[in-house]
Design a protein around this motif. Structure first.
Motif, PDB file in Angstrom:
ATOM      1  N   GLU A 611      15.487 -20.185 -62.240  1.00 45.38           N
ATOM      2  CA  GLU A 611      14.485 -20.227 -61.174  1.00 45.38           C
ATOM      3  C   GLU A 611      14.636 -21.519 -60.380  1.00 45.38           C
ATOM      4  OE1 GLU A 611      12.163 -18.238 -59.210  1.00 45.38           O
ATOM      5  OE2 GLU A 611      11.207 -17.806 -61.143  1.00 45.38           O
ATOM      6  N   MET A 612      14.704 -21.392 -59.048  1.00 41.16           N
ATOM      7  CA  MET A 612      14.779 -22.551 -58.168  1.00 41.16           C
ATOM      8  C   MET A 612      13.477 -22.671 -57.373  1.00 41.16           C
ATOM      9  SD  MET A 612      17.752 -23.919 -58.738  1.00 41.16           S
ATOM     10  CE  MET A 612      17.938 -25.047 -57.361  1.00 41.16           C
ATOM     11  N   TYR A 613      13.162 -23.882 -56.979  1.00 40.08           N
ATOM     12  CA  TYR A 613      11.942 -24.172 -56.230  1.00 40.08           C
ATOM     13  C   TYR A 613      12.273 -24.983 -54.985  1.00 40.08           C
ATOM     14  CZ  TYR A 613       9.267 -22.972 -60.494  1.00 40.08           C
ATOM     15  OH  TYR A 613       8.719 -22.345 -61.570  1.00 40.08           O
ATOM     16  N   TYR A 614      11.328 -25.014 -54.059  1.00 41.46           N
ATOM     17  CA  TYR A 614      11.358 -25.973 -52.945  1.00 41.46           C
ATOM     18  C   TYR A 614      10.144 -26.881 -53.067  1.00 41.46           C
ATOM     19  CZ  TYR A 614      15.098 -23.629 -50.403  1.00 41.46           C
ATOM     20  OH  TYR A 614      16.322 -23.113 -50.032  1.00 41.46           O
ATOM     21  N   GLU A 615      10.387 -28.168 -52.986  1.00 41.38           N
ATOM     22  CA  GLU A 615       9.278 -29.111 -52.867  1.00 41.38           C
ATOM     23  C   GLU A 615       8.770 -29.050 -51.434  1.00 41.38           C
ATOM     24  OE1 GLU A 615       8.302 -33.898 -53.000  1.00 41.38           O
ATOM     25  OE2 GLU A 615      10.299 -33.143 -52.525  1.00 41.38           O
ATOM     26  N   ILE A 616       7.444 -29.049 -51.242  1.00 40.26           N
ATOM     27  CA  ILE A 616       6.880 -29.007 -49.891  1.00 40.26           C
ATOM     28  C   ILE A 616       5.782 -30.069 -49.743  1.00 40.26           C
ATOM     29  CG2 ILE A 616       7.388 -26.565 -49.528  1.00 40.26           C
ATOM     30  CD1 ILE A 616       4.415 -25.954 -50.140  1.00 40.26           C
ATOM     31  N   GLN A 617       5.581 -30.497 -48.512  1.00 47.74           N
ATOM     32  CA  GLN A 617       4.432 -31.346 -48.187  1.00 47.74           C
ATOM     33  C   GLN A 617       3.289 -30.409 -47.875  1.00 47.74           C
ATOM     34  OE1 GLN A 617       4.514 -35.033 -48.114  1.00 47.74           O
ATOM     35  NE2 GLN A 617       2.432 -34.336 -48.510  1.00 47.74           N
ATOM     36  N   PHE A 618       2.471 -30.129 -48.895  1.00 47.24           N
ATOM     37  CA  PHE A 618       1.467 -29.069 -48.750  1.00 47.24           C
ATOM     38  C   PHE A 618       0.121 -29.617 -48.289  1.00 47.24           C
ATOM     39  CE2 PHE A 618      -1.473 -25.810 -50.614  1.00 47.24           C
ATOM     40  CZ  PHE A 618      -1.082 -24.770 -49.779  1.00 47.24           C
ATOM     41  N   GLY A 619      -0.289 -30.727 -48.812  1.00 53.34           N
ATOM     42  CA  GLY A 619      -1.499 -31.420 -48.392  1.00 53.34           C
ATOM     43  C   GLY A 619      -1.183 -32.895 -48.370  1.00 53.34           C
ATOM     44  N   HIS A 620      -2.119 -33.713 -48.864  1.00 50.46           N
ATOM     45  CA  HIS A 620      -1.783 -35.122 -49.030  1.00 50.46           C
ATOM     46  C   HIS A 620      -0.762 -35.274 -50.154  1.00 50.46           C
ATOM     47  CE1 HIS A 620      -2.393 -39.426 -48.799  1.00 50.46           C
ATOM     48  NE2 HIS A 620      -2.552 -39.463 -50.104  1.00 50.46           N
ATOM     49  N   ARG A 621      -0.821 -34.367 -51.117  1.00 48.20           N
ATOM     50  CA  ARG A 621       0.125 -34.384 -52.218  1.00 48.20           C
ATOM     51  C   ARG A 621       1.232 -33.370 -51.972  1.00 48.20           C
ATOM     52  NH1 ARG A 621      -2.385 -37.248 -56.478  1.00 48.20           N
ATOM     53  NH2 ARG A 621      -4.637 -37.487 -56.203  1.00 48.20           N
ATOM     54  N   VAL A 622       2.372 -33.591 -52.594  1.00 50.25           N
ATOM     55  CA  VAL A 622       3.451 -32.619 -52.519  1.00 50.25           C
ATOM     56  C   VAL A 622       3.139 -31.475 -53.477  1.00 50.25           C
ATOM     57  CG1 VAL A 622       5.145 -34.366 -51.873  1.00 50.25           C
ATOM     58  CG2 VAL A 622       4.857 -33.774 -54.294  1.00 50.25           C
ATOM     59  N   ALA A 623       3.897 -30.400 -53.376  1.00 49.30           N
ATOM     60  CA  ALA A 623       3.726 -29.238 -54.253  1.00 49.30           C
ATOM     61  C   ALA A 623       5.063 -28.503 -54.296  1.00 49.30           C
ATOM     62  CB  ALA A 623       2.602 -28.338 -53.743  1.00 49.30           C
ATOM     63  N   PHE A 624       5.088 -27.378 -54.994  1.00 47.62           N
ATOM     64  CA  PHE A 624       6.317 -26.617 -55.162  1.00 47.62           C
ATOM     65  C   PHE A 624       6.049 -25.133 -54.933  1.00 47.62           C
ATOM     66  CE2 PHE A 624       6.476 -30.369 -57.828  1.00 47.62           C
ATOM     67  CZ  PHE A 624       7.703 -30.930 -57.471  1.00 47.62           C
ATOM     68  N   VAL A 625       7.026 -24.447 -54.339  1.00 47.43           N
ATOM     69  CA  VAL A 625       7.002 -22.996 -54.219  1.00 47.43           C
ATOM     70  C   VAL A 625       8.335 -22.463 -54.734  1.00 47.43           C
ATOM     71  CG1 VAL A 625       5.370 -22.853 -52.296  1.00 47.43           C
ATOM     72  CG2 VAL A 625       7.810 -23.164 -51.809  1.00 47.43           C
ATOM     73  N   LYS A 626       8.311 -21.244 -55.231  1.00 50.06           N
ATOM     74  CA  LYS A 626       9.545 -20.650 -55.732  1.00 50.06           C
ATOM     75  C   LYS A 626      10.462 -20.295 -54.569  1.00 50.06           C
ATOM     76  CE  LYS A 626       7.657 -18.830 -60.048  1.00 50.06           C
ATOM     77  NZ  LYS A 626       7.412 -17.620 -60.873  1.00 50.06           N
ATOM     78  N   ALA A 627      11.735 -20.599 -54.729  1.00 50.63           N
ATOM     79  CA  ALA A 627      12.704 -20.324 -53.672  1.00 50.63           C
ATOM     80  C   ALA A 627      12.756 -18.832 -53.358  1.00 50.63           C
ATOM     81  CB  ALA A 627      14.082 -20.836 -54.085  1.00 50.63           C
ATOM     82  N   ALA A 628      12.535 -17.988 -54.360  1.00 50.45           N
ATOM     83  CA  ALA A 628      12.584 -16.540 -54.153  1.00 50.45           C
ATOM     84  C   ALA A 628      11.445 -16.038 -53.286  1.00 50.45           C
ATOM     85  CB  ALA A 628      12.554 -15.824 -55.507  1.00 50.45           C
ATOM     86  N   ASP A 629      10.383 -16.853 -53.129  1.00 57.28           N
ATOM     87  CA  ASP A 629       9.206 -16.421 -52.369  1.00 57.28           C
ATOM     88  C   ASP A 629       9.257 -16.808 -50.897  1.00 57.28           C
ATOM     89  OD1 ASP A 629       8.051 -15.333 -54.627  1.00 57.28           O
ATOM     90  OD2 ASP A 629       6.813 -17.097 -55.061  1.00 57.28           O
ATOM     91  N   VAL A 630      10.193 -17.661 -50.506  1.00 57.85           N
ATOM     92  CA  VAL A 630      10.133 -18.224 -49.151  1.00 57.85           C
ATOM     93  C   VAL A 630      11.475 -18.124 -48.437  1.00 57.85           C
ATOM     94  CG1 VAL A 630       8.292 -19.848 -49.775  1.00 57.85           C
ATOM     95  CG2 VAL A 630      10.687 -20.554 -49.999  1.00 57.85           C
ATOM     96  N   ARG A 631      11.383 -18.289 -47.120  1.00 54.71           N
ATOM     97  CA  ARG A 631      12.578 -18.438 -46.292  1.00 54.71           C
ATOM     98  C   ARG A 631      12.544 -19.836 -45.686  1.00 54.71           C
ATOM     99  NH1 ARG A 631      10.501 -17.640 -41.116  1.00 54.71           N
ATOM    100  NH2 ARG A 631       8.490 -16.535 -41.140  1.00 54.71           N
ATOM    101  N   VAL A 632      13.700 -20.357 -45.381  1.00 55.70           N
ATOM    102  CA  VAL A 632      13.818 -21.727 -44.868  1.00 55.70           C
ATOM    103  C   VAL A 632      14.361 -21.683 -43.455  1.00 55.70           C
ATOM    104  CG1 VAL A 632      14.830 -24.012 -45.257  1.00 55.70           C
ATOM    105  CG2 VAL A 632      14.272 -22.544 -47.211  1.00 55.70           C
ATOM    106  N   GLN A 633      13.752 -22.467 -42.572  1.00 49.58           N
ATOM    107  CA  GLN A 633      14.211 -22.570 -41.183  1.00 49.58           C
ATOM    108  C   GLN A 633      14.273 -24.033 -40.773  1.00 49.58           C
ATOM    109  OE1 GLN A 633      11.103 -19.710 -39.578  1.00 49.58           O
ATOM    110  NE2 GLN A 633      12.870 -19.078 -38.355  1.00 49.58           N
ATOM    111  N   ARG A 634      15.118 -24.311 -39.825  1.00 45.61           N
ATOM    112  CA  ARG A 634      15.207 -25.658 -39.262  1.00 45.61           C
ATOM    113  C   ARG A 634      14.372 -25.720 -38.001  1.00 45.61           C
ATOM    114  NH1 ARG A 634      16.125 -30.716 -41.085  1.00 45.61           N
ATOM    115  NH2 ARG A 634      16.922 -32.070 -39.434  1.00 45.61           N
TER     116      ARG A 634
END
Length: 635
Positions: A611-634
Motif C-alpha cells: 500500500e502506498m500513500y500520499y502525504e498532503i497538506q490537509f489542514g494546519h497539520r499534514v495527513a495521508f491518503v491512499k495512493a489508490a484513492d486519488v489522482r495527482v495533477q500538476r
C-alpha cells in the motif's frame, strides 16, 4: 541547574516602563556613540547585536533566556518564573497504540542553584556603566552602552588593547557569547564576523532603520580567542556539521521493570527506514531543565536540543535511532526531532538569531544527509504532526506555534519562500510579512486574555470572505461542531508560512483554499499579500469516488504483517477529502510500521507493505491518503 526545574517568563507583555519608540535613526546613533565611548569598533557592536536580537528591542520584554534589549543583556532572575513543560498538549509522545502512553509532561521541582554567568550579564553591565538595571532592561540606547562596556571589558580581560580594527576583537566577541565551551564561543564569533562581512540592514520592531555596511575582506585574528580558558566539549558520537558547536549528552536506553524501558528505541536508519521529516519543537523549559529531562529514562527523547543564548547544540540520540518526540509513531520512526529552548505562549520571549542560524545549519546538514526536501511538508513544526486516531487529535502539541518565524528560517536554510507562479495561480504559498502581520491571539497567560501584539507567520481562516465571519471548524479538535477560536494553541483555523494549499475561490482581497474538507477564506490584499502564487502537485479523489478517507499515519495493509507482529489498524481520521477538492501533496510514501516494543532491539521489525500513500497538506497539520484513492495533477 537554575532557580527552578521548570521555568518560563513572568509575563509575555512588554515592560510598562519600556521607553517609547525613538525617532528613526536614533538607534543607529546610539551604536555609534557607544562604540566611540568604549572604543569598540561600531561594526563589531552592530554585528554582535544583530546575532543576538537582529537589533530589535522587543519593547523591553525578555527573551527565552532572560535577555533584554538589542544587546540581549541577561537578567534571568528578573525574567523567569515557574511553568509546566509542554503545557499546551497531553499527547502520548511515542504515538504508538501498541504500547502504554509515554507523556512529555513534567512536574516542577524546585532547585535553588546559582544562575550561570551567561544568564547575569545585565548585572555586570550595570556595574561597568553605572546605569540602573531597570534602564538597561528598558532603554535600547542604554542597553547598547551596556553591551559595548561588556565587549570592552572582555577585550581588556584577554589582554587586548582598544583598537579600531574589527579583526582584533574576535576573542572579546567569543567571550561575549557567554558560552562555557570554546567551540560554541568560537562558532558564535564566526557568526558575528560573517554578519560583518556580508553586511545587514533592516527596520527594527520599533521602526528604527539600522544598517551595517559589508566588510567583505575582513579576516579576524582568531588567535585572540586562545586565552578564553573554556572547557572542551565531549563531541562523543555527535553527528553535526562542522559549522555547529555540538556536544554529546546521551539519552539513556535503560530497562526499568515490567517490560518498560526508555527513553527511545534502537534503530538502523536509513537502512531500515528512510528519514523523511525534520520536526521543529520548542522546549517549554530552560536549557538546564531540558537536559535533565532528556537524560531521564522514564521521560521521552529527541535527537537534538538547541540553546537560545548562543546556538549551542546538544545531541542525545544517534540518528539511526528513533526518538519519542512527535506524538505520532509513524512520524517518529521517520524523523529527526530538534528541540529549541523557548516558550510558545510567551510571544515576546524571542528566539535569538544565534539559535535560528545554528538550527538552520543543522537542518541543512540533515536534509542533505537524508535527501529531505527543504519544504514545509518535510521541515515541519510539532504543531504540523497529525494525530494518529480521532481520539488523539485534541491532545497533540502545538509548538513552536504562530510566533516561530518560518520565513526567516527558510531564508537561512537557503530556500526563501518566493513566488513560483503568478498571482492568479491555482496554488498559494502562505507568506505574510512576519513583522507587520499581527493577528490577535488569546490565552497566552490566562484563558481568554488577549496576547501582546506580536509578529506572526500564520493567517486565520474564516467560513466566508469577511473578518466577522466565524472561523472554520476542525471536526477532529471539536467533534461537537464548535467554531475554532483565536487561542494561541488552537490550530483549527490556521495556515502557516510556507504551507501550500490549492485555491478554491477568489473574491476581491480574499482567497479561499481547500482546508480540512471545506473552503477556508483568508484576507489576501493585492497591495499587502499574505500568500504568493506557487506551482505544486495536488491530489483529488480519483474518478468515480465522491470522497476518500484521510489518515494520520501511513501504515501497511494487514497482509504485510509477519507472524508475531500484531496488525496495526489503518483507521481514518474524522475528515473527508471530497470530490471537487484538491490538496497539495508532499510526495508518495510507502506504508510502513516499525514494531519496536521490547528492550532487546533484535526483536524489532520494519513492516513494509504494498500500500502506498500520499502525504498532503490537509489542514494546519499534514495527513495521508491512499495512493489508490486519488489522482495527482500538476497545478
Amino acid at each position: 541547574m537554575v532557580a527552578a526545574l521548570l521555568l518560563t517568563l513572568v509575563s509575555a507583555a512588554p515592560s510598562a516602563t519600556a521607553e517609547q519608540p525613538a525617532p528613526s535613526g536614533e538607534l543607529q546613533r546610539a551604536f555609534a556613540e557607544a562604540a566611540a565611548e568604549y572604543r569598540v569598533p561600531q561594526s563589531v557592536l552592530l554585528g554582535v547585536s544583530y546575532l543576538q536580537s537582529r537589533w530589535d528591542g522587543h519593547g523591553g520584554a525578555p527573551s527565552v533566556t532572560g535577555g533584554y534589549g538589542p544587546m540581549h543583556l541577561t537578567d534571568a532572575r528578573t525574567a523567569l518564573a515557574g511553568a509546566p513543560h509542554h503545557s499546551h498538549g497531553s499527547e502520548d509522545a511515542r504515538g504508538d497504540a501498541a504500547r502504554a502512553p509515554r507523556t512529555s509532561d513534567a512536574t516542577a521541582v524546585e532547585d535553588g542553584g546559582t544562575l550561570p554567568a551567561r544568564l547575569r550579564t545585565l548585572e555586570r553591565a550595570a556595574q561597568l556603566t553605572g546605569i540602573s538595571p531597570e534602564r538597561l532592561r528598558t532603554s535600547p540606547a542604554a542597553n547598547v552602552r551596556g553591551g559595548a562596556a561588556l565587549l570592552a571589558a572582555a577585550q581588556k580581560r584577554l589582554g587586548g588593547q582598544p583598537s579600531d580594527d574589527p579583526a582584533d576583537w574576535y576573542g572579546a566577541v567569543a567571550r561575549f557569547s557567554g558560552a562555557d565551551d570554546s567551540a560554541t564561543a568560537k562558532t558564535y564569533a564566526d557568526d558575528v564576523y560573517d554578519v560583518i562581512r556580508s553586511g545587514q540592514s533592516r527596520t527594527t520592531d520599533s521602526g528604527q532603520r539600522v544598517a551595517l555596511p559589508a566588510d567583505a575582506g575582513l579576516r579576524p585574528d582568531t588567535a585572540t580567542a586562545d586565552g578564553l580558558g573554556l572547557r572542551t566539549v565531549d563531541q562523543g558520537l555527535t553527528e553535526c556539521p562542522r559549522s555547529v558547536a555540538c556536544e554529546w549528552i546521551p539519552a539513556p536506553y535503560k530497562e526499568f521493570g515490567a517490560g518498560d524501558y526508555g527513553n527511545h528505541d534502537k534503530g538502523n536508519r536509513p537502512a531500515s527506514q528512510a528519514v523523511e521529516y525534520i520536526v521543529i519543537h520548542d522546549t517549554e523549559a530552560t536549557w538546564d531543565t531540558t537536559l535533565q529531562l532528556v537524560q531521564n529514562p522514564e521521560y521521552v527523547s529527541w535527537q537534538y536540543s538547541l540553546r537560545s543564548s548562543d546556538g549551542h547544540v546538544a545531541q542525545h540520540l544517534r540518528l539511526k535511532d528513533v526518538g519519542w518526540h512527535a506524538g505520532n509513531w509513524y512520524v517518529n520512526a521517520k524523523s529527526v526531532g530538534l528541540e529549541h529552548e523557548g516558550f510558545l505562549v510567551s510571544p515576546d520571549a524571542w528566539y535569538t538569531e544565534a539559535m535560528y542560524r545554528s538550527s538552520a545549519r543543522l537542518v541543512r546538514y540533515l536534509a542533505k544527509r537524508y535527501d529531505i526536501p527543504l519544504d514545509r511538508q518535510h521541515i515541519i513544526g510539532h504543531d504540523n504532526v497529525p494525530g494518529t486516531l480521532s481520539s488523539t487529535i485534541a491532545g497533540m502539541h502545538t509548538d513552536p506555534g504562530p510566533y516561530w518565524d518560518w520565513a526567516h528560517y527558510f531564508n537561512l536554510l537557503g530556500r526563501p519562500l518566493v513566488p513560483t507562479a503568478g498571482p492568479g495561480a491555482s496554488v498559494v504559498t502562505i507568506r505574510p510579512d512576519y513583522d507587520d502581520h499581527r493577528p490577535v491571539y488569546t490565552s497566552c497567560e490566562k484563558p481568554g486574555d488577549t496576547c501582546p501584539a506580536h509578529g506572526s507567520g500564520a493567517v486565520r481562516l474564516h467560513t466566508a470572505p469577511d473578518e466577522t465571519a466565524p472561523l472554520v471548524r476542525d471536526a477532529g479538535l471539536r467533534p461537537g461542531g464548535e467554531d475554532s477560536t483565536n487561542g494561541v494553541n488552537d490550530t483549527g483555523a490556521r495556515a502557516s508560512t510556507g504551507q501550500q494549499y490549492a485555491v478554491a475561490e477568489r473574491r476581491g482581497d480574499w482567497t479561499a483554499i481547500w482546508y480540512l474538507g471545506q473552503k477556508a477564506w483568508f484576507h489576501n490584499p493585492r497591495k499587502e499579500p499574505t500568500a504568493v502564487g506557487a506551482r505544486a502537485s495536488v491530489v483529488a479523489p480519483r474518478e468515480g469516488l465522491t470522497e476518500v478517507p484521510v489518515y494520520g499515519r501511513a501504515y501497511p495493509e494487514a497482509s504485510a504483517y509477519p507472524a508475531g507482529v500484531p496488525v496495526q489498524a489503518v483507521t481514518p481520521l474524522p475528515y473527508k477529502l471530497s470530490a471537487g477538492q484538491e490538496y497539495v501533496t508532499g510526495g508518495r510514501t510507502p506504508g510502513e510500521y516499525y514494531w519496536a516494543t521490547t528492550f532487546d532491539s533484535s526483536h524489532h521489525t520494519v513492516v513494509r507493505g504494498k500500500e502506498m500513500y500520499y502525504e498532503i497538506q490537509f489542514g494546519h497539520r499534514v495527513a495521508f491518503v491512499k495512493a489508490a484513492d486519488v489522482r495527482v495533477q500538476r497545478r
